[in-house]
Motif scaffolding. Sequence first.
Motif, mmCIF file in Angstrom:
data_model
loop_
_atom_site.group_PDB
_atom_site.id
_atom_site.type_symbol
_atom_site.label_atom_id
_atom_site.label_comp_id
_atom_site.label_asym_id
_atom_site.label_seq_id
_atom_site.Cartn_x
_atom_site.Cartn_y
_atom_site.Cartn_z
ATOM 1 N N TYR A 59 0.847 -1.183 0.000
ATOM 2 C CA TYR A 59 0.000 0.000 0.000
ATOM 3 C C TYR A 59 0.886 1.238 0.000
ATOM 4 N N LYS A 60 0.280 2.378 -0.366
ATOM 5 C CA LYS A 60 0.952 3.681 -0.318
ATOM 6 C C LYS A 60 0.215 4.580 0.665
ATOM 7 N N TYR A 61 0.950 5.564 1.193
ATOM 8 C CA TYR A 61 0.329 6.529 2.086
ATOM 9 C C TYR A 61 -0.077 7.780 1.325
ATOM 10 N N ASP A 62 -1.285 8.260 1.591
ATOM 11 C CA ASP A 62 -1.681 9.592 1.162
ATOM 12 C C ASP A 62 -1.139 10.557 2.205
ATOM 13 N N ILE A 63 -0.192 11.404 1.816
ATOM 14 C CA ILE A 63 0.501 12.265 2.775
ATOM 15 C C ILE A 63 -0.456 13.227 3.464
ATOM 16 N N THR A 78 -3.701 12.785 4.243
ATOM 17 C CA THR A 78 -4.655 12.176 5.171
ATOM 18 C C THR A 78 -4.041 11.019 5.965
ATOM 19 N N LEU A 79 -2.868 10.554 5.539
ATOM 20 C CA LEU A 79 -2.214 9.364 6.110
ATOM 21 C C LEU A 79 -3.047 8.099 5.938
ATOM 22 N N MET A 80 -3.988 8.135 5.012
ATOM 23 C CA MET A 80 -4.762 6.931 4.688
ATOM 24 C C MET A 80 -3.921 6.017 3.801
ATOM 25 N N ARG A 81 -4.131 4.710 3.945
ATOM 26 C CA ARG A 81 -3.423 3.734 3.125
ATOM 27 C C ARG A 81 -4.179 3.527 1.817
ATOM 28 N N ARG A 82 -3.478 3.744 0.714
ATOM 29 C CA ARG A 82 -4.101 3.636 -0.605
ATOM 30 C C ARG A 82 -3.653 2.359 -1.298
ATOM 31 N N LYS A 83 -4.621 1.676 -1.918
ATOM 32 C CA LYS A 83 -4.303 0.474 -2.696
ATOM 33 C C LYS A 83 -4.802 0.596 -4.134
ATOM 34 N N ASP A 84 -5.389 1.769 -4.459
ATOM 35 C CA ASP A 84 -5.905 1.954 -5.818
ATOM 36 C C ASP A 84 -4.801 2.314 -6.796
ATOM 37 N N ASP A 85 -3.725 2.944 -6.319
ATOM 38 C CA ASP A 85 -2.590 3.305 -7.173
ATOM 39 C C ASP A 85 -1.324 2.829 -6.470
ATOM 40 N N LEU A 86 -0.714 1.755 -6.989
ATOM 41 C CA LEU A 86 0.447 1.159 -6.335
ATOM 42 C C LEU A 86 1.742 1.433 -7.097
ATOM 43 N N SER A 87 1.747 2.479 -7.930
ATOM 44 C CA SER A 87 2.997 2.879 -8.573
ATOM 45 C C SER A 87 3.862 3.605 -7.551
ATOM 46 N N LEU A 88 5.183 3.562 -7.750
ATOM 47 C CA LEU A 88 6.112 4.246 -6.857
ATOM 48 C C LEU A 88 6.760 5.392 -7.609
ATOM 49 N N ASN A 89 6.397 6.620 -7.232
ATOM 50 C CA ASN A 89 6.946 7.811 -7.857
ATOM 51 C C ASN A 89 7.727 8.610 -6.823
ATOM 52 N N MET A 90 8.431 9.651 -7.274
ATOM 53 C CA MET A 90 9.286 10.417 -6.383
ATOM 54 C C MET A 90 8.505 10.913 -5.163
ATOM 55 N N ASN A 91 9.094 10.690 -3.981
ATOM 56 C CA ASN A 91 8.567 11.115 -2.685
ATOM 57 C C ASN A 91 7.415 10.270 -2.174
ATOM 58 N N ASP A 92 7.036 9.213 -2.908
ATOM 59 C CA ASP A 92 6.022 8.303 -2.386
ATOM 60 C C ASP A 92 6.579 7.527 -1.204
ATOM 61 N N ILE A 93 5.715 7.256 -0.241
ATOM 62 C CA ILE A 93 6.067 6.440 0.923
ATOM 63 C C ILE A 93 5.126 5.248 0.937
ATOM 64 N N ALA A 94 5.701 4.050 0.918
ATOM 65 C CA ALA A 94 4.880 2.853 0.749
ATOM 66 C C ALA A 94 5.463 1.675 1.508
ATOM 67 N N LYS A 95 4.582 0.734 1.815
ATOM 68 C CA LYS A 95 5.037 -0.537 2.371
ATOM 69 C C LYS A 95 5.209 -1.512 1.212
ATOM 70 N N VAL A 96 6.408 -2.099 1.085
ATOM 71 C CA VAL A 96 6.699 -2.981 -0.039
ATOM 72 C C VAL A 96 7.313 -4.288 0.452
ATOM 73 N N LYS A 97 7.221 -5.294 -0.406
ATOM 74 C CA LYS A 97 7.901 -6.562 -0.162
ATOM 75 C C LYS A 97 9.067 -6.681 -1.126
ATOM 76 N N ILE A 98 10.245 -6.989 -0.594
ATOM 77 C CA ILE A 98 11.463 -7.073 -1.395
ATOM 78 C C ILE A 98 12.045 -8.469 -1.271
ATOM 79 N N ARG A 99 12.517 -9.014 -2.387
ATOM 80 C CA ARG A 99 13.209 -10.313 -2.372
ATOM 81 C C ARG A 99 14.662 -10.100 -2.806
ATOM 82 N N THR A 100 15.576 -10.711 -2.076
ATOM 83 C CA THR A 100 17.006 -10.592 -2.382
ATOM 84 C C THR A 100 17.538 -11.914 -2.926
ATOM 85 N N THR A 101 18.657 -11.840 -3.644
ATOM 86 C CA THR A 101 19.232 -13.054 -4.220
ATOM 87 C C THR A 101 19.931 -13.911 -3.173
ATOM 88 N N LYS A 102 20.471 -13.254 -2.119
ATOM 89 C CA LYS A 102 21.129 -13.974 -1.033
ATOM 90 C C LYS A 102 20.596 -13.457 0.295
#
Length: 417
Positions: free
Chosen positions: A354-358, A360-384
Amino acid sequence: MLDNNQLLRFTTAGSVDDGKSTLIGRLLYDSKSIFEDQLQAIESTSKKKGHDGVDLALFTDGLRDEREQGITIDVAYRYFTTPKRKFIIADTPGHIQYTRNMVTGASTANAAIILVDARHGVIEQTRRHSFIASLLQIPHVIVCINKMDLVDFSEEIYNKVIDQFEEFSSKMLIKDVRFIPISALLGDNVVNRSENMNWYQGAPLLHTLETMHISSDINKVDARFPVQTVLRPQRKGFIDYRGYAGRVTGGVFRKGDDVVVLPSGFTSKIKSINLNDRDLDEAYAPMSVAITLEDDIDISRGDMITRSKNTPEVVQDIEVMLCWLNNDSAKPRAKYSIRHTSNEQKAMIKEVVYKYDINTLMRRKDDLSLNMNDIAKVKIRTTKPLMVDSYRENRSTGSIILIDDTTNETVAAGMIV
């Protein structure tokens, strides 16, 4: 006396033209922390720019582009001392395109000064910087309502801004919030109490900074030692020496401690702890030392030495609160380099949760693109595998940055949840 003073690191943040650089200039000027030759140079530059008095912002705006445009671009660090405390100031930019520099300046701060223009109240950039301060778990936030001279030092306007900020900040995790009405230009309530605002009964800014309690953000329980390099000196007396150099990022290590090396899982005991040519009985955060072990184990940069009964998580999938800092948007499932302590691996963003609407601090799931200054909770996978703690438990082992392999730019900074 000064050697025993606590060191307070604080950052300034807020929207553009809220007066951050002027405030720091006033702090330095009124606390007599300016060298005479520096003051003369600033006075000369101020005259050339047509100012009647000293342009206080010039004390921190050191880049040529900053002085020409009258804005702050890079993080400017300044140091000063009073009889009660030592200070390191990080003056950060207010422009939205330089938010990444604000994240950098705030990452090691004990306190954050959020400036608000009394005429405009709480605006989007105020909310963004306050939220970042909350994410970075800065324990103290001082909201300086500036330019009170331009609103006739009105108590009503001051209280209105407090209501705006408190309504917004109630949704954030900030332990200590204080409000001070100031005029950075005139010096009201910066170092000396204002005669124009007798209705304000609190302390001026400098007194607040001098008396604020500083709690250590170092984890003193969980022993963590990320290995930076392996030392194999070939000089006399060190022919068979094999030491692992790095910085202790948590807890205490002592000679004879049972340790485990991650991610391999091999165990051993600490044979010695060395600092330059001295042997130490123990090392604790944030000391930089070399550790030798009783057993020959294959250890390299990025591995971590920890206590056997107190280990971090060893994972390839992590959840992160991410601040996207790059002008270009995140590419779907693109490969990035992730840096965590001394460990560098390849990684990709699996999912934006999800992303935060700065505003209102509401969690948004309608637009999950990551643009400059966006703050979001993400899942990351690493090779090691990475050896991680949550950011709440340990700032060093709980933070990451992402780097674009093609441009070598830092595109994001994140806190592990």
